[in-house]
Each structure stands twice: as C-alpha cells, then as structure tokens.
Design a protein around this motif. Structure first.
Motif, short mmCIF file in Angstrom:
data_model
loop_
_atom_site.label_atom_id
_atom_site.label_comp_id
_atom_site.label_asym_id
_atom_site.label_seq_id
_atom_site.Cartn_x
_atom_site.Cartn_y
_atom_site.Cartn_z
N SER B 9 0.80 -1.36 0.01
CA SER B 9 -0.31 0.03 -0.14
C SER B 9 0.98 1.02 -0.28
O SER B 9 1.62 1.37 0.50
CB SER B 9 -0.76 -0.08 1.48
OG SER B 9 -1.62 -1.07 1.29
N VAL B 10 0.06 2.35 -1.06
CA VAL B 10 1.44 3.34 -1.29
C VAL B 10 0.25 4.41 -1.16
O VAL B 10 -0.61 4.10 -1.75
CB VAL B 10 2.00 2.71 -1.45
CG1 VAL B 10 2.09 2.90 -2.98
CG2 VAL B 10 3.26 4.49 -1.80
N ASN B 11 0.23 5.81 -0.80
CA ASN B 11 -0.32 6.86 -0.95
C ASN B 11 -2.16 6.14 -1.21
O ASN B 11 -2.66 7.39 -1.75
CB ASN B 11 0.34 7.78 -2.16
CG ASN B 11 1.28 8.34 -2.45
OD1 ASN B 11 1.84 8.41 -1.12
ND2 ASN B 11 2.44 8.03 -3.41
N LYS B 16 -2.16 -5.81 -5.32
CA LYS B 16 -1.66 -6.81 -4.94
C LYS B 16 -1.33 -7.43 -7.01
O LYS B 16 -2.65 -7.71 -7.82
CB LYS B 16 -3.63 -7.40 -4.94
CG LYS B 16 -4.17 -7.16 -3.46
CD LYS B 16 -5.46 -7.75 -3.60
CE LYS B 16 -5.95 -6.70 -1.74
NZ LYS B 16 -7.32 -7.11 -2.00
N PRO B 17 -0.21 -7.04 -6.94
CA PRO B 17 0.36 -7.66 -7.80
C PRO B 17 0.14 -9.11 -8.00
O PRO B 17 0.56 -10.52 -7.71
CB PRO B 17 1.68 -7.98 -7.48
CG PRO B 17 2.04 -7.69 -6.17
CD PRO B 17 0.97 -7.00 -5.94
N ALA B 18 0.33 -9.43 -9.58
CA ALA B 18 -0.17 -10.58 -9.71
C ALA B 18 1.64 -11.51 -9.79
O ALA B 18 2.42 -10.95 -9.98
CB ALA B 18 -0.83 -11.00 -11.04
N GLN B 19 1.03 -13.06 -10.14
CA GLN B 19 2.47 -13.86 -9.87
C GLN B 19 3.13 -14.11 -11.19
O GLN B 19 4.17 -14.71 -12.02
CB GLN B 19 2.39 -15.07 -9.53
CG GLN B 19 2.12 -15.06 -7.36
CD GLN B 19 2.08 -16.26 -7.09
OE1 GLN B 19 1.61 -16.78 -7.46
NE2 GLN B 19 2.77 -16.57 -6.43
N THR B 111 6.98 6.30 -3.32
CA THR B 111 7.03 5.80 -4.32
C THR B 111 6.14 4.62 -4.46
O THR B 111 6.82 3.99 -3.76
CB THR B 111 8.30 6.00 -5.77
OG1 THR B 111 8.47 4.11 -5.39
CG2 THR B 111 8.79 7.18 -6.02
N LEU B 112 6.30 3.74 -5.14
CA LEU B 112 5.27 3.04 -5.19
C LEU B 112 6.29 1.82 -5.78
O LEU B 112 5.91 0.75 -5.00
CB LEU B 112 3.59 2.35 -6.09
CG LEU B 112 3.58 3.01 -7.50
CD1 LEU B 112 4.07 1.75 -7.92
CD2 LEU B 112 1.96 3.11 -7.82
N GLN B 118 10.02 -3.50 -1.71
CA GLN B 118 9.58 -3.40 -0.33
C GLN B 118 8.85 -4.74 0.30
O GLN B 118 9.28 -5.65 1.09
CB GLN B 118 9.67 -2.33 1.14
CG GLN B 118 10.59 -1.42 2.10
CD GLN B 118 9.68 -0.79 2.43
OE1 GLN B 118 8.55 -0.01 2.21
NE2 GLN B 118 10.25 -0.37 3.62
N ALA B 119 8.07 -5.11 -0.15
CA ALA B 119 6.75 -6.25 -0.25
C ALA B 119 7.91 -6.93 -0.88
O ALA B 119 6.99 -8.16 -1.09
CB ALA B 119 5.72 -5.46 -1.35
#
Lengths: 413, 413
Positions: B9-11, B16-19, B111-112, B118-119
């Motif tokens: 999460s940001v701003n 939720k990114p795909a693999q 920034t995202l 980080q994720a």
C-alpha cells in the motif's frame, strides 16, 4: 456530366472545387476513440486506406461542443462568433423566450453550400435529424432533406421527392444506427444517380450517446459506415470527414449521471432569480436528457458577477468559468447569445438546471455526453493527399470547420 | 522464480500484483496520433492485439503537461498537488533560486516502486534521460539506471553493473530513437534474465519533438517499440502503457516558432520586475528550446494581480490564466511551487520568457512542444482484459497516473 470547377467565395475564403464528386461528412459525436476501436479490429479498411493515402489528424471543434454550433461552423467555414449559432437552444433576449436554435433566422453568415450551388455545383445536404435541415439548407438551391423526415421531402421544398424510392428503403427511426447510415447511403445514391456532386452528410450521435467505443453495436455501425465510404471512393469522390464534437461518459462509478444542478445551487446560494441555459437541449431527449458539459448563466440584477463567478469556479467538477466578454473572445461565441457567465464542466461531469428539468428515466442506458472542453477535439480525415500548403496548415491549429477548405482546396495540386 | 504476490500500500491505494512480470511504460510525448499513424500502417501488431484483448482508451494526464510532473505522478499514483513535483524547473522560494526539479528532495510522496520492492518484488526503473533517475528511484531497493548514463551504473548506486554487457550494446546517444528503444530492450533483458519482475520504463520524447506522426523516422520508431512489446508478451508480462503528455506543432505557417515572450511583454506593459518561470526548462534544449505551453508568473510587489491577470487573458494565444489558489485547486499543482499566476497557451502557441532566454537556433527542425491543456490527454493501453470494477473506472475520468493501479489491480479477476 462533369462537375463544374467554377470557384466560389464565401465568408472570406475562396473554394476551387475539383471536377469530381466532393463528399463531406460530419460523423456526429465521433470521438477519436470510436475510430480507434473500429480500426484496431480491422473494421474500417477504407478509412484506414484514406488515412494513409490522405490525411488523418485531430481538429479542434467549436465551443460549446454541440451539434448545431459545429454543423453551422462546418457549412459556413467560420466560428460561432461569426455565424451566430451558439447552441441547440438559447435564451432570446429580444423575445424574452427560451427557444430552439434550429431556425435559419439565427444564422448570421451564408453557407458555402449555397455559394457552391450558385457557382453551378449540384449541392445536396442530407442530415439525420430534421432539426438541422433548415440551417444547413439556408439559401440553398439544391437538395436538402433529413433521414428522419425523408418521406416528407418534396421537390418544391427539398429539391427532391420520392427519396425512399430512390434509396429502395424506408426512412429510418431517428433513435437508430440506421438514422445515420441512411444519410450516408443517400449520399451514395445521389452521387451514383448524378443528382449531386458536392455533398454535406450530417449524422446523429444516438449510437455514441448510447454505446462506448468497444460495444459490438457501435463497432457494427462503424463497419457499416466504412462500407459506404468504399462505395463513395469507387464513385471517384474526394471525401472529407470530421465530427462536431467528441463524447465522454458522464457518470459516477455506480452508473448514476454525474450532475451539478446549477440553477438550484445558485438559487440556494445567492437567493433566487438565476436562469441557467443548457444549450444541449433539443427534442431528442433519449440521447442525453439535456445534460451536457456547458451552461450559460443569466444573473438576477442583485447578484454580483465576480462573486458568483468565483463561487462557481470553486465547485468541484466545474473546470472553467468566463464572463460574457471573455467567453466571446476566447471561446468564439456570439456575446449577445450567451449569459452573463458561461460554465464548463469536467470530462465526467455534466451541468443540469434543476432536477425537475431533467427526466433521467428517459436516458437510454448510462449517460454519455459532450459540450465542454473535453469534447472539443475531433478526428479529421481527408481521402486525398494534401498539397504542401495544406500540409503546413494541418500542422497548426486545425479546426473542424476547415473541412470544406481542406477537402476542396487542400487536395488540389 | 515466481514473483511474489504480496500486497503493498502506498499513498492511499493497495496494490495486489499478479505472480507474473509487470511492465509499465511511459511513452514520453506519445500523443495518440503517433499510435494512430503507426497502427493504421500495420506497424504495431502487438499494440493492436493488446488494445483488442485488453484496453485502449484516453487518459487525462497531470498539468502542467511536462515530463517530470507526470513521471512523478505515475510512480506515486497521485497528482502533483500531493507529490510536489510541479515541473522540470521551478523557482524555489526558500533558496530564492531557479533550479531544476530533478532532485528527490522535492518529492513529497513515496513511490509505489519503493513500496513494491519492500513487499518483495524485484523492481527495476529504467529511464532514457538521467535527469529522471533520482526521483524515480527514490527510496528504491532495486535496479535504477538511465540509458543516457547506462555505462556508469554501479551495483552499489544503481542496483546493477555492466548494463552494456547485459544488453550486448553500448549506451545510446540521448538525442536518438535508440535512447528510448534501449530503455525498452533493457526491460526485456531484465525480465528475461530474471533480474526484475516489476518494471517502470520511461522514454524520452526526442522523436516526437522532432517528427510529426506520419514521418518515416517516427513510424520506424514505433514499429521498433512494437517488436519489443512482442518480446515482453512472449515473456508472459502484463503490460500497461501511457504517456506523460501529448505533443503539438507550435509554429506559424512559415515554420517559425509561435512564441509569446511573456516576461518581456509584462515588463514592458507593467514596468518591470516580473519573473516568468517556464517549467519545461531542462538540460535537453534541442527538444524544445525551453518553449512550452505553460508558464508560472511571479509578480513584483507593485503589480495588481487582477489587472495583470485580465491583461494576460486578453492576449491572443493565451487560453487560460489562474491565480495561485485556483491553479492549485483546479490544476492540482502544489501552491507553494508556482507563481502568483499560471498561464496556459493554445494548441499551436508556446510561452517564452525573453528572446535572450531561448536559443531558437538550437531547435532541431520545427517546434513541436507541450505543457498546456492541449497536451493533457494521452493514450492508455493495458494488455490484459480489465475486470468489471476497472471497466467501470475506465469509463470515468481515467488518469494516466492510474497506470500501475490498472496494470496491477485492474487485470486481476
């Protein structure tokens, strides 16, 4: 018979037509996205060829981005400040009445169609909506009829009779794809029969108000348009096509129309007496429920212009607010036919009057509409290569009302 | 190794990114006309397939329509009012200096890209111009380098070394098509080598400043882009592409730049002391000679704001003038980083400072530029079908800085 190449002049420009059929088309409400979606799917091979062999770019339309305004601009070659048509609907200060702006008595410039006819061209105007016929045929010795009332066309009044017989099909329903396709097929039939050699074909935007660019119904519509473009090319026509305005969705995420009811809001804030004119208003309510992205505001004598203007500009969804003088100068609108202030709203926002003025249940599906800055840019396609002078012109601030100039003068070597 | 699907999460937004590899691209200066011209000629079959299978529409960029502003918006997902980058160049009231806005110290939002790293995503940023690298890589644990200075990339500072070896080609000249193509090929190489699985690839608009959409050089450029899009699709990437701004010719019919030298005009009219900041100013002068369609005006204490504002608005070629507060609110610009007034100019008009500030002889051919309202709308393409929620979102006022949101969240069922 070979068309005449006698030059004609009107509103400060001279036109030197080629001795070929010249067909101009106003693809009502055709935001560029509609062409993109259909072309990406290979549904417009003729338009594709035209855009490679000739020219495809973006043109700036006239504001407010409404039908009557831009049709009047295209057939006169000048801005609304000159031709006087400021909307589909306006407040006539002379009569004190709010009236439709369909009558040619409001037109302050001659049309180049009338001038072409006088120079000996066989001119035909075919429009989907009958509301446009009077303005477009003003002073014209030639053919002028609408798809909507094709069955009523008489030789004495429309320059042609038995349109349905010529076409081999009945007049279409106005709320249909056919309302526009009939116009285009009429153009093909008139050229083929040798009845016209300089044409203006003006569509209706029912399909674009109703469907987003990727909808199968609208893709079929553009494919059908392309088929007729092919017929016109086979007949040797020079084709120029543009749009009167773009089209954007004007709704919230839940599908409800995204409306600012300006007259209600102004009356509540400043104590009544405001008159908000929505120049999109026309008899074809299923399209848009009289909701667009442009409003003209008449203030009561008690209201302070600067105060109202600042307040309006602070409203979320409002993007531009101008006083009459600035609007007349910057937006090229006739000063005597707009209110004390004009207001434009965002890409996804429309302005309304009061809830009582708008029957949202009449909206046929979601709300897609136009009228503001975000529907100002429109596609512009010419079937023939542009000569050097017009190539340079095309690189400037190309206007949709240069359509005849480019189609006629821009394609001559 | 399969990319992680850990959400971040940001701003105010969660992603939720795909693999799968996720590749976002900023096609710097790609007005929609460039895609139209290349696609009509069949030169972009991959983009064509993406637009049919996925989504192609128009998005509204951030104003002023400049590179740093919009790149910062895209990687933060928020408007300039939030992230603080108001141009390529600004007047820093704290230091009293006019400075380039390339430093991450001016960035007010995370920034995202940093958040994604980080994720646990392997993030890479590749930019054509080195000026953008610092802002885009701010806080990033990952790869960040420019095509311009690819040879200088070091593991400690750029997260990667030996870029030229990885790519099998030398760093390109900045004034070339290759400056952008190198960025895209770097993206392909990084995904292929498993070095990155969430990428932001940001081009330079040298080609669009130099060539109009139908020029053979630029058609070749877009064809070469499409080839690499094909490679990314083969690698299983989800691709999202947009532009930072459009591009229009800004010249008179005789080919001369169409410039209003605002500082000179204001000093002459109101007696000196005006400071006109042109936020397009950057080190790459061959592109545009620091001439764009947006200016920030600082008034001397003696000048009256309303008087200057009205006078500016009356200048032919000026289209919009706002005071600081209105500009901050309506154009979403940080109020403390613009002047007392902001000015936008027309589709074919740029604003300059004084003739001494602009070396027109440095212009490489005619003047094509951006910065104003007429370069605000940009193409927006996603390679995968949008889910129902994002289909509805796409129909609203789609923004170019929703690129990551759409590419990541919009394509998940």
């Amino acid at each position: 018979m070979t068309p005449t190449n006698t030059a004609f002049s009107v509103n400060g420009r001279t036109y030197k037509p080629a001795q070929r059929p010249i067909v101009t088309i106003c693809l009502d409400g055709s935001a560029d996205e509609y062409l993109d979606a259909a072309m990406a799917r290979g549904l417009m091979p003729n338009l594709q060829r035209m855009s490679i062999r000739g020219f495809r770019g973006m043109a700036r339309g006239a504001l407010p981005s409404f039908t009557n305004v831009n049709n009047a601009s295209i057939v006169t070659g000048v801005s609304p400040a000159v031709h006087g048509i400021s909307g589909n609907y306006f407040y006539d200060p002379e009569s004190g009445q709010e009236v439709m702006m369909n009558s040619a008595k409001y037109l302050r410039a001659n049309t180049l169609l009338a001038a072409a006819a006088q120079a000996g061209r066989k001119v035909a105007v075919v429009t989907a909506k009958d509301k446009l016929r009077e303005i477009l045929s003003h002073g014209l010795t030639g053919i002028g009829f609408s798809a909507e009332k094709a069955a009523d066309a008489q030789l004495a009044t429309h320059g042609i009779a038995d349109v349905e017989k010529l076409m081999g099909e009945p007049a279409p329903a106005i709320y249909s794809a056919n309302a526009s396709l009939f116009v285009l097929r009429a153009g093909v039939a008139l050229v083929r029969a040798g009845l016209a050699d300089l044409l203006y074909l003006s569509f209706t935007d029912y399909m674009q108000h109703k469907y987003e660019p990727e909808a199968p119904e609208v893709l079929d519509f553009y494919a059908a348009i392309d088929l007729e473009l092919g017929h016109l090319l086979e007949l040797g026509a020079v084709i120029g096509a543009t749009a009167d305005h773009g089209m954007n969705a004007k709704q919230k995420l839940n599908g409800e129309p995204n409306v600012l009811y300006l007259e209600t809001m102004l009356d509540e804030k400043f104590g009544g007496g405001f008159r908000v004119i929505l120049p999109i208003t026309d008899p074809y309510v299923l399209h848009h429920g009289a909701l667009g992205s442009f409003a003209s505001v008449y203030l009561p004598p008690t209201a302070k212009l600067m105060e109202v203007s600042s307040w309006l500009m602070k409203l979320p969804g409002v993007t531009e607010v101008y006083d009459r003088e600035t609007a007349a100068e910057k937006l090229e609108i006739p000063a005597d036919r707009i209110g004390d202030l004009v207001v434009m709203s965002g890409r996804d926002v429309v302005v309304g009057r009061t809830t009582a003025h708008h029957d949202l249940s009449a909206l046929d599906g979601g709300l897609r509409s136009h009228g503001g800055r975000y529907e100002e840019m429109v596609p512009f396609v010419i079937s023939e290569p542009l000569n050097a002078g017009y190539q340079a012109k095309a690189r400037g601030d190309l206007r949709n009302f240069d359509l005849f100039d480019f189609t006629i003068n821009g394609t001559q070597l």
